[in-house]
Design an enzyme around this catalytic site. Structure first.
Site, mmCIF file in Angstrom:
data_model
loop_
_atom_site.group_PDB
_atom_site.id
_atom_site.type_symbol
_atom_site.label_atom_id
_atom_site.label_comp_id
_atom_site.label_asym_id
_atom_site.label_seq_id
_atom_site.Cartn_x
_atom_site.Cartn_y
_atom_site.Cartn_z
ATOM 1 N N ASN A 9 9.112 -15.590 23.618
ATOM 2 C CA ASN A 9 8.752 -15.807 25.019
ATOM 3 C C ASN A 9 9.742 -16.826 25.577
ATOM 4 O O ASN A 9 9.638 -18.011 25.283
ATOM 5 C CB ASN A 9 7.310 -16.337 25.117
ATOM 6 C CG ASN A 9 6.945 -16.730 26.544
ATOM 7 O OD1 ASN A 9 7.616 -16.351 27.497
ATOM 8 N ND2 ASN A 9 5.868 -17.496 26.685
ATOM 9 N N LYS A 11 10.186 -17.764 28.591
ATOM 10 C CA LYS A 11 9.728 -18.484 29.791
ATOM 11 C C LYS A 11 10.828 -18.462 30.858
ATOM 12 O O LYS A 11 11.535 -17.463 30.983
ATOM 13 C CB LYS A 11 9.307 -19.910 29.419
ATOM 14 C CG LYS A 11 8.366 -19.925 28.212
ATOM 15 C CD LYS A 11 7.669 -21.213 27.993
ATOM 16 C CE LYS A 11 6.873 -21.132 26.707
ATOM 17 N NZ LYS A 11 5.969 -22.242 26.515
ATOM 18 N N HIS A 96 -1.105 -15.838 29.555
ATOM 19 C CA HIS A 96 -0.516 -16.992 28.860
ATOM 20 C C HIS A 96 -1.142 -18.266 29.436
ATOM 21 O O HIS A 96 -1.453 -18.332 30.632
ATOM 22 C CB HIS A 96 1.005 -16.994 29.068
ATOM 23 C CG HIS A 96 1.704 -18.007 28.228
ATOM 24 N ND1 HIS A 96 1.762 -19.339 28.584
ATOM 25 C CD2 HIS A 96 2.349 -17.902 27.046
ATOM 26 C CE1 HIS A 96 2.427 -19.998 27.642
ATOM 27 N NE2 HIS A 96 2.791 -19.154 26.695
ATOM 28 N N GLU A 98 0.069 -20.979 30.345
ATOM 29 C CA GLU A 98 0.780 -21.541 31.508
ATOM 30 C C GLU A 98 0.380 -20.794 32.786
ATOM 31 O O GLU A 98 0.322 -21.377 33.864
ATOM 32 C CB GLU A 98 2.299 -21.506 31.259
ATOM 33 C CG GLU A 98 2.700 -22.589 30.270
ATOM 34 C CD GLU A 98 3.943 -22.291 29.452
ATOM 35 O OE1 GLU A 98 4.733 -21.421 29.822
ATOM 36 O OE2 GLU A 98 4.109 -22.954 28.406
ATOM 37 N N GLU A 168 -3.358 -18.613 21.096
ATOM 38 C CA GLU A 168 -2.431 -19.691 21.447
ATOM 39 C C GLU A 168 -3.223 -20.929 21.857
ATOM 40 O O GLU A 168 -3.573 -21.083 23.054
ATOM 41 C CB GLU A 168 -1.540 -19.248 22.603
ATOM 42 C CG GLU A 168 -0.611 -18.118 22.245
ATOM 43 C CD GLU A 168 0.745 -18.322 22.903
ATOM 44 O OE1 GLU A 168 1.739 -18.393 22.179
ATOM 45 O OE2 GLU A 168 0.797 -18.440 24.132
ATOM 46 N N GLY A 174 4.192 -25.860 22.968
ATOM 47 C CA GLY A 174 5.251 -26.752 23.435
ATOM 48 C C GLY A 174 5.058 -28.211 23.083
ATOM 49 O O GLY A 174 5.718 -29.083 23.640
ATOM 50 N N SER A 214 4.110 -23.885 18.919
ATOM 51 C CA SER A 214 5.030 -24.734 18.142
ATOM 52 C C SER A 214 5.443 -24.116 16.806
ATOM 53 O O SER A 214 5.651 -24.849 15.827
ATOM 54 C CB SER A 214 4.417 -26.120 17.934
ATOM 55 O OG SER A 214 4.263 -26.769 19.176
HETATM 56 C C1 PEP Z 1 4.435 -20.006 24.068
HETATM 57 O O1 PEP Z 1 4.908 -20.343 25.128
HETATM 58 O O2 PEP Z 1 3.793 -18.955 24.002
HETATM 59 C C2 PEP Z 1 4.651 -20.845 22.894
HETATM 60 C C3 PEP Z 1 3.988 -20.572 21.826
HETATM 61 O O3 PEP Z 1 5.549 -21.889 23.043
HETATM 62 P P1 PEP Z 1 6.061 -22.863 21.866
HETATM 63 O O4 PEP Z 1 6.457 -22.005 20.700
HETATM 64 O O5 PEP Z 1 7.224 -23.574 22.461
HETATM 65 O O6 PEP Z 1 4.922 -23.769 21.520
#
Ligand code: PEP
Length: 250
Positions: A9, A11, A96, A98, A168, A174, A214
């Site tokens: 992803n 972003k 998601h 976000e 998630e 993040g 992460s």
């Molecule tokens: C995400 O945005 O779906 C995500 C898992 O980000 P990160 O791996 O940076 O935590």
């Protein structure tokens, strides 16, 4: 054999030039046939990457990070499922955290987005997950249930043959604070249980549930050993080809 789906992803990162350079690096690697690699770039790079992927004969799925809940109309700045499919998107990330938290997407809206993706035969990749506070309050199971039921309640299992779910946890996205494999597995079991209650065990066995938050290459072995973890959704560590390739080659 258990599916291993690894999703990038990106972003709001990468120009078309940068996205193409990434795919060029991917083309130099031997993609393991046992792993499925999916990439969700920005809208502007979907058709560019899909075209390049075809020319290079790469077995990677290109998808989108979001879709509008309507099929067309006066929605300035939005993008429809038909437009994404036309650009070459084969899957779409929906719900998601976000989108839920910054753009205030509700479960009802997410449900409509899933319907739009399915109408265009795109795979809906539904994201669910609890915040740090919700986990501290002991309501993770309830939150995951609300999100799963809110997003999928109006569909039949026949509608959802291509469904993929990603767990998630918001506190892990993040932040560098990855969930332990045990915490992730426990949440995946909760999700599977909800799906089984709604659609039956047999159908649920076929729904891949990915972990996101992460993820780094070092975490892959232990995550993927868990029975109910069928892959990962990767943000930060998917931006550079070498770190993403290490994740694929765990
Ligand atoms: C995400 O945005 O779906 C995500 C898992 O980000 P990160 O791996 O940076 O935590």
């Amino acid at each position: 054999m258990k599916r291993a789906i690894i999703v990038a992803n990106w972003k709001m990162h990468k120009t078309q030039l940068e996205a193409k350079a990434f795919l060029e690096e991917m083309a130099k690697m031997d993609l393991p046939s046992t792993k499925e690699v999916w990439i969700a770039p920005s809208y502007t790079s979907i058709s560019v990457l899909e075209e390049m992927r075809k020319n290079l004969n790469l077995s990677i799925l290109i998808g989108a990070q979001n879709v509008n809940e309507h099929n067309l109309g006066a929605f300035t700045g939005e993008i429809s499922a038909a437009q994404l499919s036309d650009a070459g998107a084969k899957f779409v990330i929906i719900g998601h955290s976000e989108r839920r938290h910054i753009y205030l997407e509700s479960d009802a809206m997410i449900e409509k987005k899933i319907a739009q993706a399915l109408n265009e035969s795109m795979i809906p990749l539904l994201c669910v997950g609890e915040t740090e506070d919700q986990r501290a309050q002991g309501v993770t199971k309830k939150i995951l249930s609300f999100q799963i039921r809110g997003a999928l309640g109006s569909f039949s299992k026949e509608d959802l043959q291509s469904l993929v779910v990603a767990y998630e946890p918001v506190w892990a996205i993040g932040t560098g604070k990855i969930a332990t494999p045990e915490i992730a597995e426990e949440a995946h079991q909760m999700i599977k249980k909800d799906l089984a209650n709604m659609f039956g065990e047999e159908f649920t066995e076929t729904v891949p549930v990915l972990y996101g938050g992460s993820v780094k290459a070092e975490s892959m072995q232990n995550l993927m050993k868990q029975r109910n973890i069928n892959g990962v959704l990767v943000g930060g560590a998917s931006l550079a080809p070498d770190t993403f390739q290490k994740i694929i080659n765990y």
